[in-house]
Design a protein around this motif. Sequence first.
Motif, PDB file in Angstrom:
ATOM      1  N   LEU A 202     -33.452  -2.982  -7.332  1.00 14.31           N
ATOM      2  CA  LEU A 202     -34.158  -4.252  -7.437  1.00 14.31           C
ATOM      3  C   LEU A 202     -34.605  -4.454  -8.878  1.00 14.31           C
ATOM      4  CD1 LEU A 202     -35.451  -6.672  -5.851  1.00 14.31           C
ATOM      5  CD2 LEU A 202     -37.479  -5.230  -5.582  1.00 14.31           C
TER       6      LEU A 202
ATOM      7  N   PRO B 299     -39.087 -11.387  -8.622  1.00 13.61           N
ATOM      8  CA  PRO B 299     -37.667 -11.016  -8.622  1.00 13.61           C
ATOM      9  C   PRO B 299     -36.907 -11.767  -9.713  1.00 13.61           C
ATOM     10  CG  PRO B 299     -38.424 -11.482  -6.389  1.00 13.61           C
ATOM     11  CD  PRO B 299     -39.526 -11.907  -7.310  1.00 13.61           C
TER      12      PRO B 299
ATOM     13  N   SER C 181     -27.974  -9.155 -10.767  1.00 15.66           N
ATOM     14  CA  SER C 181     -29.028  -9.330  -9.764  1.00 15.66           C
ATOM     15  C   SER C 181     -28.818 -10.637  -9.013  1.00 15.66           C
ATOM     16  CB  SER C 181     -30.403  -9.315 -10.435  1.00 15.66           C
ATOM     17  OG  SER C 181     -30.500 -10.294 -11.440  1.00 15.66           O
TER      18      SER C 181
ATOM     19  N   TYR D 131     -32.397 -12.681  -4.914  1.00 18.70           N
ATOM     20  CA  TYR D 131     -33.589 -11.951  -4.508  1.00 18.70           C
ATOM     21  C   TYR D 131     -33.922 -10.814  -5.469  1.00 18.70           C
ATOM     22  CZ  TYR D 131     -32.984 -14.492  -0.150  1.00 18.70           C
ATOM     23  OH  TYR D 131     -32.850 -15.484   0.777  1.00 18.70           O
TER      24      TYR D 131
ATOM     25  N   ASN E  83     -31.969  -8.323  -6.059  1.00 15.61           N
ATOM     26  CA  ASN E  83     -31.225  -7.127  -5.684  1.00 15.61           C
ATOM     27  C   ASN E  83     -29.949  -7.001  -6.520  1.00 15.61           C
ATOM     28  OD1 ASN E  83     -32.952  -6.403  -3.379  1.00 15.61           O
ATOM     29  ND2 ASN E  83     -32.098  -8.242  -2.429  1.00 15.61           N
TER      30      ASN E  83
ATOM     31  N   SER F 114     -32.489   2.622  -4.249  1.00 19.31           N
ATOM     32  CA  SER F 114     -33.811   1.987  -4.378  1.00 19.31           C
ATOM     33  C   SER F 114     -34.325   2.081  -5.815  1.00 19.31           C
ATOM     34  CB  SER F 114     -34.808   2.633  -3.416  1.00 19.31           C
ATOM     35  OG  SER F 114     -34.869   4.038  -3.630  1.00 19.31           O
TER      36      SER F 114
ATOM     37  N   ILE G  33     -35.732   0.756  -9.129  1.00 22.74           N
ATOM     38  CA  ILE G  33     -36.518  -0.422  -9.513  1.00 22.74           C
ATOM     39  C   ILE G  33     -36.557  -0.505 -11.033  1.00 22.74           C
ATOM     40  CG2 ILE G  33     -38.739  -1.598  -9.399  1.00 22.74           C
ATOM     41  CD1 ILE G  33     -39.266  -0.282  -6.762  1.00 22.74           C
TER      42      ILE G  33
ATOM     43  N   GLU H 177     -42.580  -2.878  -4.919  1.00 19.93           N
ATOM     44  CA  GLU H 177     -41.652  -3.994  -4.699  1.00 19.93           C
ATOM     45  C   GLU H 177     -42.066  -4.857  -3.502  1.00 19.93           C
ATOM     46  OE1 GLU H 177     -39.772  -0.453  -2.495  1.00 19.93           O
ATOM     47  OE2 GLU H 177     -40.990  -0.832  -4.303  1.00 19.93           O
TER      48      GLU H 177
END
Length: 613
Positions: A144, A153, A181, A184, A186, A260, A262, A591
Amino acid sequence: MKQHIQSFLAWAFLLLAIYSCASIASPTGGPKDEAPPVFVRSVPEPNALNYDRNRVELYFDENIQLEKIGEKLLVSPPQKEMPVIKSSGKRITVEIKDTLQANTTYTIDFADAIVDNNEKNVLPHFVFSFSTGEIIDSLEVSGLLLNAADLEPVTGKLVGLHKNLDDSAFTTEPFYRIGSSDPYGNFSIKNLSEGTYRIYALNDLNRDYKFDQSGEDIAFTDSLIIPRFETRIKNDTIWQDSITIDTIYSYEYNKFLPDSIILFMFKEISTRNQFIQKQERLSANKFSIYLNAPAEDLPNIIPLDFTLEDWYVLEKNDTNDTLHFWIKHPMVYEKDTITLQIDYLKTDTAKQLVPATDTLFVATRVGRQARQNKKEEKDSIETVFFRPTVTTASTMEIYNPVYIEWESPVKDFDAEGILLEIKADTVWQPASYTFEQDSTRNIRTYKLTSKWEPGGEYRLTLDSLAFLSIYDTHNNTYQTNFKIKRLEEYGFLFFNLINLEGPAFVELLNKSDKVVQKAPVENNTAEFLFLKPDTYYARIILDENENGIWDTGNYAEKRQPEKVYYYPGSFKIIAHMEIEQDWDITAVPVEKQKPRELIQNKPKEKAASSDSR
């Protein structure tokens, strides 16, 4: 007669038949098409090996279009020259212009650019892959991308990997593999080989896949990335009805890790070229100089067409890049054009600050005749007063000062000529106050503060002749009355911070994610007093350098931006209410902390994932 009737009926039937044919109702069309296009085949096949052609053809089950393909398409490894992409009917062709690398897995990521021709249904996350060698790399990492300052985001920015682990790779070499990205925040980077990587995010302004411009937003981590997978078991359930299970199927699948990651994106404080951006003289008695970037030292101004000492008063901002010069002497401000020499530091071609000298011709925009008319108008009036703008309201907040801004700089004032009074029953009595220049605004603004009595009624008087301008004009008598809100009209909020180490401050936010109050953290507590009834949110900034503001990061110094945490809820403050709230800043993953109602980036619908590789 009978023949006439038969003829009339025949014509009537004929006209009715023609009208019926012409009035056939439009078909209803059935249910609206909401299905995205379906990939059916390709040349080469998905995940083909030993493919050495630069052309890829993709076929779908219906006519398709490409939307913003130039912005959304990503080819990995990154391409120096943008591939040529065309759509025709049910087919998309991709022609790679760069020379294909040997023994390399290529990934063509369309993101959500493919839509059907009629309803614009999106085929999301469509990815196509092939290899020029004997194997196709299949590992992937995901995570993310968030804005470091407010955990928003971040959409549509490059996320890339480097096999070269040197810090310089990010600034000197294109990414090895890339992703982007989504709406969202992601991201995923696919078709990776085994190995150790560094990961970065980049707002790539010049599309060269490296951080080589100071205005490019970036993100980086201090950790190394090692792609891997784990075999896991997933269960699917088939139901006979809403309460009865028919069959449970178990099957193995590969879980790609890490999934995951970040990344916190920020923009460095850029070192811009230093030069004079513009100069202007909007009124005869004031001219302004604007520098292109903040300056540590003020320039030296030398008049070339007159000789006077102490001929101006300088009004500037904190960064010394906006300079206003108030001209005090008539022999100067009555000139149409002033010629000045300015000595300052200027950026040279080697990007170094060096001493420079320029000549400025500062011309007024107010014509000579207009200035003469204004002078005559002033001369016709017996007294010209020095005018203030006083910021008060009929009912003031208990925490607000009174601001007094003058039309030009103040030369002197008599504190005895400032009188603040409070009404006790029907009698006005003197009230204590402090009065000082407010350097956070400008040199013309003064601030009057007092420990206001809740519900109290005040009167402020500025006696005539109390203030003297640099043009030797005095103020006229000024008086204003105002009241202070009662305590019962406010709420109070107290935070007890948990798992917090080091200096920090808390910002109270409104529904637009804007700061309405700020409080330091002292002994792991933060207090917000005299809050107007409303809904509030909160975030905490770990203030490492204790300067009271959020500080961005710096890649060369390997310094991350200061950490930000949101309270994952809201507070509805009503009058005469006190709330005391424990806040464990690590209880909720970062997040997931920012309340949804504060998030600005809210795509309407999250489409299901659909990959073809």
